[in-house]
Design a protein around this motif. Sequence first.
Motif, PDB file in Angstrom:
ATOM      1  N   GLY A  39       0.800  -1.221   0.000  1.00  0.00           N
ATOM      2  CA  GLY A  39       0.000   0.000   0.000  1.00  0.00           C
ATOM      3  C   GLY A  39       0.833   1.271   0.000  1.00  0.00           C
ATOM      4  N   GLY A  40       2.136   1.140  -0.167  1.00  0.00           N
ATOM      5  CA  GLY A  40       3.027   2.297  -0.232  1.00  0.00           C
ATOM      6  C   GLY A  40       4.196   2.159   0.718  1.00  0.00           C
ATOM      7  N   ILE A  41       5.309   2.768   0.324  1.00  0.00           N
ATOM      8  CA  ILE A  41       6.529   2.757   1.138  1.00  0.00           C
ATOM      9  C   ILE A  41       7.132   4.155   1.103  1.00  0.00           C
ATOM     10  N   THR A  42       7.462   4.671   2.288  1.00  0.00           N
ATOM     11  CA  THR A  42       8.157   5.944   2.402  1.00  0.00           C
ATOM     12  C   THR A  42       9.554   5.664   2.931  1.00  0.00           C
ATOM     13  N   LEU A  43      10.565   6.227   2.266  1.00  0.00           N
ATOM     14  CA  LEU A  43      11.950   6.100   2.697  1.00  0.00           C
ATOM     15  C   LEU A  43      12.369   7.377   3.396  1.00  0.00           C
ATOM     16  N   LEU A  44      12.892   7.243   4.625  1.00  0.00           N
ATOM     17  CA  LEU A  44      13.382   8.382   5.395  1.00  0.00           C
ATOM     18  C   LEU A  44      14.855   8.167   5.720  1.00  0.00           C
ATOM     19  N   GLN A  45      15.604   9.282   5.788  1.00  0.00           N
ATOM     20  CA  GLN A  45      17.003   9.247   6.202  1.00  0.00           C
ATOM     21  C   GLN A  45      17.152  10.152   7.411  1.00  0.00           C
ATOM     22  N   ASP A  46      17.821   9.660   8.450  1.00  0.00           N
ATOM     23  CA  ASP A  46      17.998  10.398   9.699  1.00  0.00           C
ATOM     24  C   ASP A  46      18.754  11.697   9.430  1.00  0.00           C
ATOM     25  N   ALA A  47      18.188  12.818   9.852  1.00  0.00           N
ATOM     26  CA  ALA A  47      18.807  14.132   9.625  1.00  0.00           C
ATOM     27  C   ALA A  47      20.097  14.303  10.423  1.00  0.00           C
ATOM     28  N   GLY A  48      20.215  13.611  11.547  1.00  0.00           N
ATOM     29  CA  GLY A  48      21.407  13.742  12.381  1.00  0.00           C
ATOM     30  C   GLY A  48      22.437  12.649  12.160  1.00  0.00           C
ATOM     31  N   ASP A  49      22.036  11.556  11.534  1.00  0.00           N
ATOM     32  CA  ASP A  49      22.931  10.426  11.292  1.00  0.00           C
ATOM     33  C   ASP A  49      22.580   9.835   9.935  1.00  0.00           C
ATOM     34  N   PRO A  50      23.266  10.264   8.873  1.00  0.00           N
ATOM     35  CA  PRO A  50      22.898   9.836   7.524  1.00  0.00           C
ATOM     36  C   PRO A  50      23.078   8.350   7.247  1.00  0.00           C
ATOM     37  N   THR A  51      23.679   7.610   8.181  1.00  0.00           N
ATOM     38  CA  THR A  51      23.792   6.160   7.970  1.00  0.00           C
ATOM     39  C   THR A  51      22.508   5.428   8.335  1.00  0.00           C
ATOM     40  N   ARG A  52      21.554   6.127   8.950  1.00  0.00           N
ATOM     41  CA  ARG A  52      20.305   5.481   9.389  1.00  0.00           C
ATOM     42  C   ARG A  52      19.173   5.762   8.400  1.00  0.00           C
ATOM     43  N   PHE A  53      18.484   4.702   8.013  1.00  0.00           N
ATOM     44  CA  PHE A  53      17.342   4.782   7.103  1.00  0.00           C
ATOM     45  C   PHE A  53      16.144   4.105   7.753  1.00  0.00           C
ATOM     46  N   MET A  54      14.967   4.632   7.463  1.00  0.00           N
ATOM     47  CA  MET A  54      13.722   4.058   7.974  1.00  0.00           C
ATOM     48  C   MET A  54      12.740   3.931   6.809  1.00  0.00           C
ATOM     49  N   LEU A  55      12.114   2.779   6.724  1.00  0.00           N
ATOM     50  CA  LEU A  55      11.027   2.589   5.769  1.00  0.00           C
ATOM     51  C   LEU A  55       9.727   2.534   6.551  1.00  0.00           C
ATOM     52  N   ILE A  56       8.729   3.223   6.054  1.00  0.00           N
ATOM     53  CA  ILE A  56       7.373   3.123   6.590  1.00  0.00           C
ATOM     54  C   ILE A  56       6.557   2.455   5.482  1.00  0.00           C
ATOM     55  N   GLU A  57       6.153   1.218   5.743  1.00  0.00           N
ATOM     56  CA  GLU A  57       5.474   0.415   4.733  1.00  0.00           C
ATOM     57  C   GLU A  57       4.042   0.124   5.161  1.00  0.00           C
ATOM     58  N   HIS A  58       3.158   0.041   4.185  1.00  0.00           N
ATOM     59  CA  HIS A  58       1.745  -0.255   4.437  1.00  0.00           C
ATOM     60  C   HIS A  58       1.376  -1.554   3.725  1.00  0.00           C
ATOM     61  N   TRP A  59       0.878  -2.509   4.530  1.00  0.00           N
ATOM     62  CA  TRP A  59       0.511  -3.832   4.027  1.00  0.00           C
ATOM     63  C   TRP A  59      -0.853  -4.218   4.578  1.00  0.00           C
ATOM     64  N   PRO A  60      -1.567  -5.111   3.880  1.00  0.00           N
ATOM     65  CA  PRO A  60      -2.867  -5.545   4.386  1.00  0.00           C
ATOM     66  C   PRO A  60      -2.772  -6.271   5.724  1.00  0.00           C
ATOM     67  N   SER A  61      -1.647  -6.975   5.950  1.00  0.00           N
ATOM     68  CA  SER A  61      -1.484  -7.709   7.209  1.00  0.00           C
ATOM     69  C   SER A  61      -0.014  -8.039   7.443  1.00  0.00           C
ATOM     70  N   ARG A  62       0.297  -8.334   8.681  1.00  0.00           N
ATOM     71  CA  ARG A  62       1.641  -8.794   9.061  1.00  0.00           C
ATOM     72  C   ARG A  62       1.973 -10.096   8.317  1.00  0.00           C
ATOM     73  N   GLU A  63       0.974 -10.958   8.182  1.00  0.00           N
ATOM     74  CA  GLU A  63       1.177 -12.253   7.541  1.00  0.00           C
ATOM     75  C   GLU A  63       1.587 -12.112   6.070  1.00  0.00           C
ATOM     76  N   ILE A  64       0.994 -11.160   5.375  1.00  0.00           N
ATOM     77  CA  ILE A  64       1.373 -10.943   3.968  1.00  0.00           C
ATOM     78  C   ILE A  64       2.795 -10.402   3.883  1.00  0.00           C
ATOM     79  N   PHE A  65       3.153  -9.486   4.791  1.00  0.00           N
ATOM     80  CA  PHE A  65       4.514  -8.960   4.799  1.00  0.00           C
ATOM     81  C   PHE A  65       5.531 -10.077   5.048  1.00  0.00           C
ATOM     82  N   LEU A  66       5.281 -10.889   6.085  1.00  0.00           N
ATOM     83  CA  LEU A  66       6.233 -11.927   6.463  1.00  0.00           C
ATOM     84  C   LEU A  66       6.217 -13.126   5.527  1.00  0.00           C
ATOM     85  N   GLY A  67       5.100 -13.357   4.859  1.00  0.00           N
ATOM     86  CA  GLY A  67       4.976 -14.520   3.988  1.00  0.00           C
ATOM     87  C   GLY A  67       5.316 -14.202   2.548  1.00  0.00           C
ATOM     88  N   PRO A  68       4.301 -13.928   1.724  1.00  0.00           N
ATOM     89  CA  PRO A  68       4.530 -13.725   0.291  1.00  0.00           C
ATOM     90  C   PRO A  68       5.546 -12.617  -0.023  1.00  0.00           C
TER      91      PRO A  68
END
Length: 100
Positions: A39-68
């Motif tokens: 359902g979408g993914i946003t990529l973020l980079q830490d403003a104070g530590d450029p080695t850190r990245f965060m993804l915010i992902e939207h999925w129908p369920s935990r099971e779909i993320f971990l499985g398929p």
Amino acid sequence: MSSAVVLVSYRARPECTELARREIASLIAAVQAVEPDCGGITLLQDAGDPTRFMLIEHWPSREIFLGPHMQQPHIQSFIQGAGAFLEGPPEISFWHPVGA
């Protein structure tokens, strides 16, 4: 099926920050191109530590993320090559929206 928000936190090797950013962005493009459950993914980079990245992902369920999703060839390929530019495996946490 309930909605899941998945937070994925990566730490790049300091000498590989740009490579990590490009590889993660390429992975996001592949997921969004071929996985209709995403359902979408946003990529973020830490403003104070450029080695850190965060993804915010939207999925129908935990099971779909971990499985398929996790069995997709592009995910498996990323996992196999990530040691070249990431400090270690990502931290993954699962969240759900709270209604007002």
